[in-house]
Design an enzyme around this catalytic site. Structure first.
Site, PDB file in Angstrom:
ATOM      1  N   HIS A 249       0.842  -1.199   0.000  1.00 59.15           N
ATOM      2  CA  HIS A 249       0.000   0.000   0.000  1.00 59.15           C
ATOM      3  C   HIS A 249       0.878   1.252   0.000  1.00 59.15           C
ATOM      4  CE1 HIS A 249      -3.347  -2.521   2.016  1.00 59.15           C
ATOM      5  NE2 HIS A 249      -3.766  -2.190   0.810  1.00 59.15           N
TER       6      HIS A 249
ATOM      7  N   CYS B  71      -3.360   0.635   9.531  1.00 58.50           N
ATOM      8  CA  CYS B  71      -4.411  -0.258   9.015  1.00 58.50           C
ATOM      9  C   CYS B  71      -5.441  -0.604  10.078  1.00 58.50           C
ATOM     10  CB  CYS B  71      -3.818  -1.576   8.519  1.00 58.50           C
ATOM     11  SG  CYS B  71      -2.421  -1.407   7.432  1.00 58.50           S
TER      12      CYS B  71
END
Ligand code: GLY
Length: 253
Positions: A161, A248
């Protein structure tokens, strides 16, 4: 400033979470303890935390950040790029509607993981990654433009990511490592460079002036403190085993 956070308790199938890390199998009980401490840290940063129940159907569902982008003007649920994670977006919608009655949505064939989105005021850097496709970025750009916000696309090479290797710490300060160091898009930031042996710590989280950093990365923590921030170090080893970073594990808004 943020006032709220949302987290979801890790489920008992955490060990089935997607991963490319070779760090072993997460220990569920240890993960629960680490999650408790993470929640306490959010509260210490003056956030009211909504704690959602574990859902054993979705091993990665504790990584709520990927399921939505929450801005002061609008909220958008994503369409996660990994097949097993797609239902997580629908799963979070009900909870978000308490705060954002009107939710936007990213839909097939567009895919978007919000771990690929870095907010810098009214501007958003979005990674074109293995999880986020061009249609996802185009959809997001359209929704944000309607609310007066803008997007820069960041072509990615290696990382899972965008925020695996970048964290914006406000005041133009950017934690940065790996493939992003050579990217001229980030030249105008005050760069706090994370050394390769501490790259996991490039995913740290600014919350109301304090920076949450993963425990065990002393050089990065010292560099963040040198830049003027208070830090809280958190052990998230069990989440790291399934490619989860600090950011996250919560949605902050
Ligand atoms: N295990 C987290 C992810 O792959 O999205």
């Amino acid at each position: 400033m943020f006032t709220h956070a949302i987290v979801r308790r890790p489920c008992s199938r955490l060990r089935d979470g997607l991963t490319s890390a070779e760090l072993g199998t997460p220990d569920y009980d240890k993960a629960i303890g680490q999650h408790d401490t993470y929640i306490e840290a959010l509260q210490q940063c003056d956030l009211r935390v909504m704690i959602l129940p574990a859902d054993d159907r979705f091993p990665d569902s504790t990584f709520v950040e990927d399921t939505a982008l929450l801005t002061p003007a609008c909220a958008i649920t994503t369409n996660p790029g990994a097949e097993t994670r797609k239902p997580e977006a629908e799963l979070i919608r009900g909870s978000l509607q308490i705060f954002y009655p009107q939710l936007e949505q990213i839909e097939e064939p567009a895919t978007l993981d919000a771990g690929d989105i870095m907010m810098v005021g009214n501007h958003f850097y979005v990674g074109l990654s293995g999880r986020t496709n061009q249609a996802g970025i185009d959809s997001l750009t359209g929704i944000l433009a309607f609310h007066g916000m803008t997007v820069t696309t960041v072509k990615m090479r290696d990382m899972l990511h965008l925020k695996t290797g970048l964290s914006y710490l406000e005041n133009n300060n950017l934690l940065i490592c790996g493939e992003f160091l050579q990217n001229p898009l980030f030249d105008s930031f005050n760069q706090i460079v994370v050394p390769p042996d501490e790259s996991y710590a490039a995913n740290s989280v600014w919350i109301n002036g304090t920076v949450l950093v993963p425990a065990g990365y002393p050089k990065t923590r010292a560099a963040i403190e040198q830049a003027g921030y208070e830090t809280i170090a958190l052990d998230v080893s069990e989440f790291q085993k399934i490619d989860g970073g600090l950011s996250c594990i919560s949605l902050r808004f």
